[in-house]
Design an enzyme around this catalytic site. Structure first.
Site, mmCIF file in Angstrom:
data_model
loop_
_atom_site.group_PDB
_atom_site.id
_atom_site.type_symbol
_atom_site.label_atom_id
_atom_site.label_comp_id
_atom_site.label_asym_id
_atom_site.label_seq_id
_atom_site.Cartn_x
_atom_site.Cartn_y
_atom_site.Cartn_z
ATOM 1 N N ASP A 188 0.218 -0.389 19.023
ATOM 2 C CA ASP A 188 1.511 0.258 17.495
ATOM 3 C C ASP A 188 1.100 1.739 18.061
ATOM 4 O O ASP A 188 2.081 2.578 17.970
ATOM 5 C CB ASP A 188 -0.271 0.196 16.568
ATOM 6 C CG ASP A 188 0.182 0.745 15.250
ATOM 7 O OD1 ASP A 188 0.968 0.949 14.771
ATOM 8 O OD2 ASP A 188 -0.653 1.957 15.413
ATOM 9 N N THR A 239 0.518 -1.441 -0.133
ATOM 10 C CA THR A 239 -0.283 -0.464 0.085
ATOM 11 C C THR A 239 0.332 0.763 -0.345
ATOM 12 O O THR A 239 0.525 1.930 -0.979
ATOM 13 C CB THR A 239 -1.111 0.103 1.253
ATOM 14 O OG1 THR A 239 -1.179 -0.976 1.683
ATOM 15 C CG2 THR A 239 -1.677 1.299 1.078
ATOM 16 N N VAL A 240 1.789 1.496 0.610
ATOM 17 C CA VAL A 240 2.352 2.731 0.856
ATOM 18 C C VAL A 240 3.340 3.011 0.412
ATOM 19 O O VAL A 240 4.414 3.791 -0.332
ATOM 20 C CB VAL A 240 3.496 2.881 2.646
ATOM 21 C CG1 VAL A 240 4.195 3.929 2.648
ATOM 22 C CG2 VAL A 240 2.115 2.497 3.596
ATOM 23 N N GLU A 262 -7.096 -5.094 10.629
ATOM 24 C CA GLU A 262 -6.339 -6.066 10.447
ATOM 25 C C GLU A 262 -7.708 -7.508 10.555
ATOM 26 O O GLU A 262 -7.658 -6.927 11.719
ATOM 27 C CB GLU A 262 -5.098 -6.026 10.616
ATOM 28 C CG GLU A 262 -4.497 -4.922 10.904
ATOM 29 C CD GLU A 262 -3.227 -4.369 9.439
ATOM 30 O OE1 GLU A 262 -3.407 -5.952 8.497
ATOM 31 O OE2 GLU A 262 -3.192 -3.660 9.105
ATOM 32 N N LYS A 302 4.433 4.505 19.074
ATOM 33 C CA LYS A 302 4.226 5.990 18.069
ATOM 34 C C LYS A 302 4.881 6.830 19.095
ATOM 35 O O LYS A 302 5.309 7.344 19.064
ATOM 36 C CB LYS A 302 3.431 6.105 17.819
ATOM 37 C CG LYS A 302 3.056 5.207 15.958
ATOM 38 C CD LYS A 302 1.476 5.275 16.213
ATOM 39 C CE LYS A 302 1.189 4.888 14.482
ATOM 40 N NZ LYS A 302 -0.081 4.150 13.947
ATOM 41 N N ALA A 321 13.973 19.632 -4.215
ATOM 42 C CA ALA A 321 14.864 18.190 -3.586
ATOM 43 C C ALA A 321 16.423 19.141 -4.430
ATOM 44 O O ALA A 321 17.641 19.066 -3.598
ATOM 45 C CB ALA A 321 14.951 17.098 -3.711
HETATM 46 N N1 HSE Z 1 -2.737 0.301 12.013
HETATM 47 C C1 HSE Z 1 -1.869 2.146 12.267
HETATM 48 C C2 HSE Z 1 -3.837 2.583 12.768
HETATM 49 C C3 HSE Z 1 -1.628 2.582 11.024
HETATM 50 O O1 HSE Z 1 -4.957 2.300 12.700
HETATM 51 O O2 HSE Z 1 -4.083 3.650 12.761
HETATM 52 C C4 HSE Z 1 -0.666 2.006 10.572
HETATM 53 O O3 HSE Z 1 0.173 2.896 11.347
#
Ligand code: HSE
Length: 436
Positions: free
Chosen positions: A201, A13-14, A190, A205, A33
Site C-alpha cells: 500500500d 466508509t469513504v 484489515e 502511494k 465551487a
Molecule cells: N490501509 C491504509 C492505511 C489506509 O493503513 O494507511 C488507506 O490508504
C-alpha cells in the site's frame, strides 16, 4: 448555474463520508465551487444499506454500469478499490466522457499511465487526492503548491496501519505478531492486512508521489517493496539507544543517475518531527530546491478525512469543467509530452546509511574482522553499540551504523561477515536516513 451531477460507485466508509460532508457543508462548498455539487446516483451491491445511508435523496442502483453510462452524470467517483472491476468502470466512465475522482492508489500505481492516456484523449479530468495520505492535501501540494521547485526527495509515513503497529511495538516492547493481532482486534488492521504490512500500500502511494514530483510515468513494478513483518522488538530498542526511531517510509529521491523509489523500515533521528508521528497518523516530508523541507501531517484514512480529499477533487473539477483541457493542471503535474525517461534505479545502486545487527562470539579479534571487511569495501562506520553478554553467555549483539554507501557494497559486506566463524546466523540490515 445548474448543479454538477455526480455518480458514486461504492458507498462504504469513504463513500458515506463523502455523501455526509457534501450535504453538511453544501452551502460552503457551493460558494467555493461556483455551482452546487449533487450526488445524483449511487451504485452499491448492498442497495438496502445504500438507500438507508442516502435517505432516499438520490437514485440507488446495484449495477455500477448504469452510473458510468448515464448521460446525466458529469463526474464519477470510484470508491470500489482494486484493479479488476474498478479499472473497467473507470475506463468506461472516461470513454463516456465523464470526469473521474478516485481514491484507488493500487489502480493508479499499476494502470495510471493507461488511464491518463485515455482521459487525455477524451479531454476529461482524473483526480486522485484521496489516493495518497487520505485527508492530507499532498497531491495538491506536490502538483501545484511546489510547482516552482525541483523536488529533490520525498519521505513519507503513508500507511497508518503499520505506523500504529510500529508505535505499539516501541511503546510496549512487543514483537510484530503480537501487535498485529491486537491491531486486528481493535479494527485498525484489515482481516487480510498483507498490502499494509508488506509495504505494498505504501509503495502504491510512493509511486504516485514520485510520478508527480519528478514528472516520470507510474512505475510501481520498479519500486522496492519491503514491509515490517521481519522487524524485531530488539531492533526498535537498539535503534532507540542510538537516538533513532524506526518508521516504515515511502522514499523517493532524485539522483544524477535516476530515481530511487523504495519502501522499507527506516531508522530516522528521533529529533526529526516526522520521527514523532505516532499511531495511525500519516506525514509526508518533501524537499524542494527552493522551498527546502516542508512537512504535511494528518489523518491518512477514515471516513470524513478521506471524504475531505474526494470533495476537494470534486470542487476542482467543477471549477475547471468548462475550461479547455490545456488550461487544466496536468494529471502528473508535468505536461504529458514532457514526461522524463529518468530510470528508476535498481536497489543495488541506491545510496543510504545502514544499521547492521549481528550476533557474535564475545572474544578478541571479532570486531577487528568485521571492521576490516567494511573498510575493504570503503564503508565508513558512524557509530557502534556492543551489548554486555547476558549472565553466563559467551555471545553478544553488535550493532553498527554506517555512513552512506551503495547498497551493493553493504550486501557484499554482509555476505563476507556472515561467513566469519565468530558470527552466528544472519546479519540484520536496516536502512537509515538522516532526512536533513
Ligand atoms: N490501509 C491504509 C492505511 C489506509 O493503513 O494507511 C488507506 O490508504
Amino acid at each position: 448555474m445548474k448543479p454538477i451531477k455526480v455518480g458514486l460507485l461504492g458507498i462504504g466508509t469513504v463513500g458515506s463520508g463523502t455523501f455526509n460532508v457534501l450535504k453538511r457543508n453544501q452551502l460552503e462548498i457551493t460558494r467555493r465551487a461556483g455551482r452546487s455539487i449533487e450526488i445524483a446516483m449511487v451504485a452499491d451491491l448492498n442497495v438496502e444499506r445504500a438507500r438507508e445511508l442516502t435517505n432516499g435523496e438520490c437514485e440507488v442502483v446495484n449495477d455500477a454500469n448504469l452510473v458510468v453510462s448515464n448521460p446525466d452524470i458529469d463526474i464519477v467517483i470510484e470508491l470500489i478499490g482494486g484493479y479488476g472491476i474498478a479499472k473497467d468502470l473507470v475506463m468506461k466512465a472516461i470513454a463516456n466522457g465523464k470526469h473521474v475522482v478516485t481514491a484507488n492508489k493500487a489502480l493508479l500505481a499499476t494502470h495510471g499511465n493507461e488511464i491518463f492516456k485515455a482521459a487525455e484523449e477524451k479531454g476529461v479530468m482524473v483526480a486522485f487526492e484521496a489516493a495518497v495520505a487520505g485527508g492530507i492535501p499532498i497531491i495538491k501540494a506536490l502538483r501545484e503548491g511546489l510547482t516552482a521547485n525541483r523536488i529533490q526527495w520525498i519521505a513519507g509515513i503513508i500507511n497508518g496501519t503499520t505506523n500504529f503497529i510500529l508505535s505499539e511495538m516501541r511503546d510496549k516492547g512487543l514483537d510484530f505478531a503480537a501487535v498485529l493481532k491486537q491491531a486486528q482486534e481493535l479494527g485498525y488492521a484489515e482481516a487480510d492486512p498483507t498490502f499494509d504490512i508488506e509495504g505494498v500500500d505504501a509503495a502504491h502511494k510512493a509511486t504516485i508521489m514520485a510520478s508527480i514530483a519528478y514528472g516520470i510515468p507510474m512505475q510501481f513494478d520498479k519500486a522496492h517493496v519491503e514491509g515490517i513483518t521481519k522487524l524485531q522488538a530488539s531492533d526498535i530498542r537498539y535503534a532507540e539507544e542510538l537516538g533513532y526511531r524506526i518508521k516504515l517510509l515511502g522514499i523517493s529521491k532524485r539522483t544524477e543517475d535516476g530515481i530511487e523509489l523504495r519502501v522499507h523500515p527506516t531508522l530516522i533521528p528521533e529529533k526529526r518531527l516526522i520521527a514523532n508521528v505516532e499511531g495511525a497518523m500519516n506525514a509526508v516530508l518533501v524537499h524542494g530546491d527552493a522551498v527546502g523541507a516542508t512537512l504535511y501531517y494528518g489523518k491518512g484514512a477514515g471516513s470524513e478525512p478521506t471524504a475531505s480529499a474526494v470533495i476537494a477533487d470534486l470542487v476542482d473539477i467543477t471549477r475547471l469543467a468548462t475550461a479547455d483541457p490545456e488550461h487544466r493542471v496536468p494529471y502528473l503535474a508535468f505536461q504529458s509530452n514532457s514526461l522524463s525517461d529518468l530510470p528508476v534505479l535498481p536497489m543495488a545502486e541506491i545510496v543510504t546509511s545502514y544499521y547492521l545487527r549481528m550476533h557474535v562470539a564475545d572474544k578478541p579479534g571479532v570486531l577487528a574482522d568485521v571492521t576490516r571487511i567494511l573498510a575493504d569495501l570503503t564503508i565508513s562506520i558512524d557509530a557502534m553499540l556492543q551489548k554486555e553478554p547476558a549472565e553466563g553467555e559467551t555471545q553478544t549483539d553488535i550493532i553498527i551504523l554506517t555512513h552512506q554507501t551503495k547498497e551493493k557494497n553493504i550486501v557484499a559486506a554482509i555476505e563476507k561477515i556472515e561467513k566469519l566463524d565468530s558470527v552466528f546466523g544472519a546479519v540484520t540490515k536496516l536502512r537509515l536516513e538522516e532526512l536533513s
